[in-house]
Design a protein around this motif. Sequence first.
Motif, PDB file in Angstrom:
ATOM      1  N   TYR A   1       0.908  -1.069   0.068  1.00 30.73           N
ATOM      2  CA  TYR A   1      -0.068   0.165   0.050  1.00 30.73           C
ATOM      3  C   TYR A   1       0.859   1.171   0.018  1.00 30.73           C
ATOM      4  N   LEU A   2       1.675   1.243   0.874  1.00 32.35           N
ATOM      5  CA  LEU A   2       2.845   2.474   0.991  1.00 32.35           C
ATOM      6  C   LEU A   2       3.432   2.576  -0.411  1.00 32.35           C
ATOM      7  N   ARG A   3       3.727   1.648  -1.180  1.00 33.15           N
ATOM      8  CA  ARG A   3       4.380   1.781  -2.511  1.00 33.15           C
ATOM      9  C   ARG A   3       3.282   2.311  -3.542  1.00 33.15           C
ATOM     10  N   ALA A   4       2.158   1.605  -3.656  1.00 30.93           N
ATOM     11  CA  ALA A   4       0.999   2.099  -4.463  1.00 30.93           C
ATOM     12  C   ALA A   4       0.667   3.554  -4.471  1.00 30.93           C
ATOM     13  N   THR A   5       0.781   3.910  -3.207  1.00 29.54           N
ATOM     14  CA  THR A   5       0.410   5.474  -2.859  1.00 29.54           C
ATOM     15  C   THR A   5       1.400   6.489  -2.790  1.00 29.54           C
ATOM     16  N   TRP A   6       2.663   5.948  -3.182  1.00 28.91           N
ATOM     17  CA  TRP A   6       3.861   7.106  -3.295  1.00 28.91           C
ATOM     18  C   TRP A   6       3.865   7.561  -4.687  1.00 28.91           C
ATOM     19  N   HIS A   7       4.059   8.607  -5.056  1.00 31.12           N
ATOM     20  CA  HIS A   7       4.195   8.989  -6.277  1.00 31.12           C
ATOM     21  C   HIS A   7       5.432   8.452  -7.092  1.00 31.12           C
ATOM     22  N   PRO A   8       5.196   7.933  -8.163  1.00 28.26           N
ATOM     23  CA  PRO A   8       6.304   7.127  -8.765  1.00 28.26           C
ATOM     24  C   PRO A   8       7.638   7.934  -9.157  1.00 28.26           C
ATOM     25  N   SER A   9       7.656   9.306  -9.064  1.00 28.85           N
ATOM     26  CA  SER A   9       8.641  10.150  -9.430  1.00 28.85           C
ATOM     27  C   SER A   9       9.634  10.176  -8.189  1.00 28.85           C
ATOM     28  N   THR A  10       9.116   9.762  -7.035  1.00 36.21           N
ATOM     29  CA  THR A  10       9.903  10.057  -5.574  1.00 36.21           C
ATOM     30  C   THR A  10      10.001   8.701  -4.706  1.00 36.21           C
ATOM     31  N   VAL A  11       9.109   7.431  -5.383  1.00 32.19           N
ATOM     32  CA  VAL A  11       9.158   6.196  -4.359  1.00 32.19           C
ATOM     33  C   VAL A  11      10.638   5.616  -4.196  1.00 32.19           C
ATOM     34  N   PRO A  12      11.056   5.467  -2.990  1.00 30.06           N
ATOM     35  CA  PRO A  12      12.380   4.778  -2.963  1.00 30.06           C
ATOM     36  C   PRO A  12      12.539   3.391  -3.632  1.00 30.06           C
ATOM     37  N   ALA A  13      13.563   3.170  -3.879  1.00 30.49           N
ATOM     38  CA  ALA A  13      13.840   1.905  -4.769  1.00 30.49           C
ATOM     39  C   ALA A  13      13.943   0.626  -3.371  1.00 30.49           C
ATOM     40  N   ASP A  14      14.622   1.069  -2.255  1.00 28.12           N
ATOM     41  CA  ASP A  14      14.604   0.064  -1.207  1.00 28.12           C
ATOM     42  C   ASP A  14      13.460   0.170  -0.527  1.00 28.12           C
ATOM     43  N   ARG A  15      13.205  -0.924   0.439  1.00 28.00           N
ATOM     44  CA  ARG A  15      12.028  -1.296   1.308  1.00 28.00           C
ATOM     45  C   ARG A  15      11.586  -0.156   1.911  1.00 28.00           C
ATOM     46  N   ILE A  16      10.510   0.165   2.016  1.00 30.92           N
ATOM     47  CA  ILE A  16       9.931   1.248   3.073  1.00 30.92           C
ATOM     48  C   ILE A  16       9.976   1.086   4.475  1.00 30.92           C
ATOM     49  N   VAL A  17       9.443  -0.382   4.599  1.00 31.25           N
ATOM     50  CA  VAL A  17       9.126  -0.700   5.882  1.00 31.25           C
ATOM     51  C   VAL A  17      10.121  -1.963   6.073  1.00 31.25           C
ATOM     52  N   GLY A  18      11.118  -1.848   7.258  1.00 33.19           N
ATOM     53  CA  GLY A  18      12.042  -2.940   7.257  1.00 33.19           C
ATOM     54  C   GLY A  18      11.365  -3.991   7.904  1.00 33.19           C
ATOM     55  N   GLU A  19      11.903  -5.134   7.372  1.00 30.54           N
ATOM     56  CA  GLU A  19      11.472  -6.333   7.914  1.00 30.54           C
ATOM     57  C   GLU A  19      11.598  -6.915   9.029  1.00 30.54           C
ATOM     58  N   ASN A  20      13.022  -6.309   9.731  1.00 30.14           N
ATOM     59  CA  ASN A  20      13.370  -6.673  10.997  1.00 30.14           C
ATOM     60  C   ASN A  20      12.992  -5.510  12.139  1.00 30.14           C
ATOM     61  N   GLU A  21      12.567  -4.358  11.510  1.00 32.63           N
ATOM     62  CA  GLU A  21      12.460  -3.390  12.383  1.00 32.63           C
ATOM     63  C   GLU A  21      11.157  -3.404  13.186  1.00 32.63           C
ATOM     64  N   HIS A  22      11.255  -3.122  14.581  1.00 29.15           N
ATOM     65  CA  HIS A  22      10.671  -3.323  15.633  1.00 29.15           C
ATOM     66  C   HIS A  22       9.965  -1.873  15.989  1.00 29.15           C
ATOM     67  N   THR A  23       9.173  -1.276  15.164  1.00 30.23           N
ATOM     68  CA  THR A  23       8.651  -0.136  15.338  1.00 30.23           C
ATOM     69  C   THR A  23       7.192  -0.227  16.165  1.00 30.23           C
ATOM     70  N   ARG A  24       7.055   0.374  17.262  1.00 29.48           N
ATOM     71  CA  ARG A  24       5.679   0.260  17.868  1.00 29.48           C
ATOM     72  C   ARG A  24       5.173   1.912  17.716  1.00 29.48           C
ATOM     73  N   TRP A  25       4.109   1.807  17.015  1.00 27.64           N
ATOM     74  CA  TRP A  25       3.523   3.153  16.472  1.00 27.64           C
ATOM     75  C   TRP A  25       2.525   3.604  17.716  1.00 27.64           C
ATOM     76  N   LEU A  26       2.653   4.857  18.246  1.00 27.40           N
ATOM     77  CA  LEU A  26       1.866   5.395  19.255  1.00 27.40           C
ATOM     78  C   LEU A  26       0.621   6.147  19.034  1.00 27.40           C
ATOM     79  N   GLY A  27       0.868   6.999  17.930  1.00 28.39           N
ATOM     80  CA  GLY A  27      -0.323   7.749  17.637  1.00 28.39           C
ATOM     81  C   GLY A  27       0.079   8.627  16.599  1.00 28.39           C
ATOM     82  N   LEU A  28      -1.020   9.205  16.035  1.00 34.05           N
ATOM     83  CA  LEU A  28      -0.919  10.372  14.988  1.00 34.05           C
ATOM     84  C   LEU A  28      -1.730  11.714  15.442  1.00 34.05           C
ATOM     85  N   GLU A  29      -1.187  12.788  15.325  1.00 34.21           N
ATOM     86  CA  GLU A  29      -1.895  14.122  15.478  1.00 34.21           C
ATOM     87  C   GLU A  29      -1.888  14.836  14.246  1.00 34.21           C
TER      88      GLU A  29
END
Length: 188
Positions: A96-124
């Motif tokens: 979803y992140l790749r599909a909604t990122w504009h093709p001119s600026t989407v990074p070639a590498d993974r957006i979300v790291g497979e081994n990344e343990h991020t715990r999202w707490l909130g959005l304001e």
Amino acid sequence: MKHAGFVTRERFFRTRAMRVCARKGARHPIATGNMADNCKILFLQTIMPSPSTCPCGGATFATCCSPFLSGEAVPQTAETLMRSRYSAYTLGNEAYLRATWHPSTVPADRIVGENEHTRWLGLEIKSALRLRKRQANLLESPDADTVEFVARYKIGGRAHRLHEVSRFVRETHDGVARWYYLDGSFPD
């Protein structure tokens, strides 16, 4: 985890969601989507108590971001796209992140790291007044917008915050107008 012949609740619901995916043919309208992403969303919808607040802080997940992440609907505003992208980050939905990122600026590498343990707490979403003041300096266009937000998260027990002013563009492809994330700046 299996205990004395019993299947855990999570495994039971994961199996149930996979069966639903198989019955539905795991169809995903976003070209880069796959069965795993669809099943992850169905799994989360199955195990999340209803009504469950959406990760973006909106209404229930089923009525807020889930229709966008599953490809059933298209976000109609830049803010809605930004909220759904935040939910995609919390769920690790790379497609979803790749599909909604504009093709001119989407990074070639993974957006979300497979081994990344991020715990999202909130959005304001930051004050609309401050955002309008920032937009006054931009060229007025109905196909361009900005969204200022603060996302809080933890990595390895350490708290972080991401304060970003994101730029979005709307383009029409195959008769459907879609918003895309273009880039962002960091005011802090």
